[in-house]
Design an enzyme around this catalytic site. Sequence first.
Site, PDB file in Angstrom:
ATOM      1  N   SER A  66      -2.652  -8.872   3.573  1.00 21.01           N
ATOM      2  CA  SER A  66      -3.695  -7.925   3.153  1.00 21.01           C
ATOM      3  C   SER A  66      -4.409  -8.326   1.872  1.00 21.01           C
ATOM      4  CB  SER A  66      -3.092  -6.525   2.985  1.00 21.01           C
ATOM      5  OG  SER A  66      -2.798  -5.960   4.244  1.00 21.01           O
ATOM      6  N   LYS A  69      -8.036  -9.034   2.169  1.00 21.65           N
ATOM      7  CA  LYS A  69      -8.995  -7.925   2.186  1.00 21.65           C
ATOM      8  C   LYS A  69      -9.855  -7.909   0.925  1.00 21.65           C
ATOM      9  CE  LYS A  69      -6.105  -5.068   5.161  1.00 21.65           C
ATOM     10  NZ  LYS A  69      -5.016  -4.085   5.239  1.00 21.65           N
ATOM     11  N   SER A 129      -4.963   0.245   2.119  1.00 29.43           N
ATOM     12  CA  SER A 129      -4.887  -1.041   2.819  1.00 29.43           C
ATOM     13  C   SER A 129      -5.204  -0.900   4.302  1.00 29.43           C
ATOM     14  CB  SER A 129      -3.498  -1.680   2.641  1.00 29.43           C
ATOM     15  OG  SER A 129      -3.542  -3.060   2.934  1.00 29.43           O
ATOM     16  N   LYS A 231      -4.385  -5.899  -5.311  1.00 22.31           N
ATOM     17  CA  LYS A 231      -4.070  -5.701  -3.893  1.00 22.31           C
ATOM     18  C   LYS A 231      -2.731  -6.327  -3.523  1.00 22.31           C
ATOM     19  CE  LYS A 231      -5.279  -4.127   0.122  1.00 22.31           C
ATOM     20  NZ  LYS A 231      -3.833  -3.926   0.385  1.00 22.31           N
TER      21      LYS A 231
END
Length: 395
Positions: A66, A69, A129, A231
Site C-alpha cells: 500500500s 498508493k 488505505s 503511509k
Amino acid sequence: MLRNFGRQLASFGFVLALAGIVAASATAGASAQAIKTVAEEAILIEGSTGAVLFEKEADTQMPPSSMSKLMTVYLAFEKLKDGVITPQDEFEVSEPTYRKWRLQGSTMFLNAGDRVTVHDLLLGIIVQSGNDACVVLAESLAGSEEIFVEWMNAKAKELGMNNSHFTNVNGWPDEDHYMTARDLATLTQAMIANFPEYYPMFAERNFTYAGIPQSNRNPILYSMEEADGLKTGHTEAGGYGLTASAVKGGRRLILVLNGMSSEKVRARESERLLTFGFRNFDIYPLLKAGQVLDKANVWLGETDQVSLVIENDVTLSLSKQARRKMKAKVVYDGPIQAPIVKGQPIATLEITSSDMKTITLPLVAGENISELGGFSRLKAAFNYMLIGSSGQGDD
C-alpha cells in the site's frame, strides 16, 4: 596545485548535500551505519537536502504494497493544484469496482452508486488505505485504471524513480509491481515539497465513511508528536512496511522501511530510526553562493591572481560525532592561463572525511582577466623564467 581550506571547513564533518544544486549526497559512513535494523530494506534521509543518513538495500526492488498508493495520491494532488479538480468534486462508484474491491484487502467501504468527494476519497486512501478508493479516483481522473497506471509510470520517470514500476493503483500484489526504498523516499520528498497545502492530510488519525470509523495505521502518528505522515503497507511477499516523516527543531526526516515481521516491529523500528536520525545528525549551512574561497595564480594576465568562487549555497547534513574529521582543500593546475572569463570553471573544492566518498565541487573565476599583449607579455614571460613568478612578479 593544492590549496588547503581547513580554516573554515575542518570543524565540519560527515554527509554533504548541496542546497539548490542537487538533492543528493554522500552516504553517511561508519558513524551513521553503526545502527542496524531488522527491516529488509530501509533508507533515512534529511528532508531538506536529500542527504542519506542511513540505508540498507535501498535500491533493491521490493513489493511496496500500500505504500505505492502514495503515487496515486501524488497524481491526485497534482490535479488539485492544477485546478483540474476541486476537493468538493464528486466521483461515482461503479458497480464493477464495487464488486471487485468490496472484500479485497483494505477498504473504504464504498457502495455501488455512491457519489464521493475527492476530499473523502483521498482520506479514504490516506487514513483507511482503501483499495476501492484508489480505483474510483483513478477511473474518474483517467477514464480507466490502466491509463492512470501509465500516468504513474510516467511520473515515476519524471521524478527520477528509476527502479519503480506500477501495474495497479493500490499496490495489489503483482510480480511486475515494485518500488525501492530510495524511490519511495524520492516520491515522499517531492510530495512534501510540491503540495504543502494538501500534505497535512497525512497527519489525520481518523476518518469515518458510511458510518464506519477507521483509524490511521501509521504507528508513529501516535508515538511521536513530531510525526506527520505518511503511509503503511503490508503483503505476505513484502512484509510490513512504512513510509514516514517527522519534523523536529525545524528539521524534517523521511524514513522508508519494508520487510518487517509484524506491526509491532514496524512501530518499534520506525520510532527508533527516526529518533536516531534526530539525535545523531544535524544540518549546517557551510558556504554561500558567490563566496570567495581562495585565489589562483594567473599566467600572462593583466592581474596576477583570480578569485575562486563557489557558485551555489552548500549545506551539510552531518553526524555530530564526526564534525571534527572533515577536511577540505582547493585544487587547481596553475598558474591559470589568461584570458579568463568570469564564471569559468577553473578549480575544485574537495571535501573528505573517513568512511565518506570525496565530494568534489566546482569553483569558478570571480572576475574577467584579460591576456597581456605585446611587450608586457614578453616581459612577464621573461620574469617567470627568471624568478618563477605567476607572470607579473611576486612581492
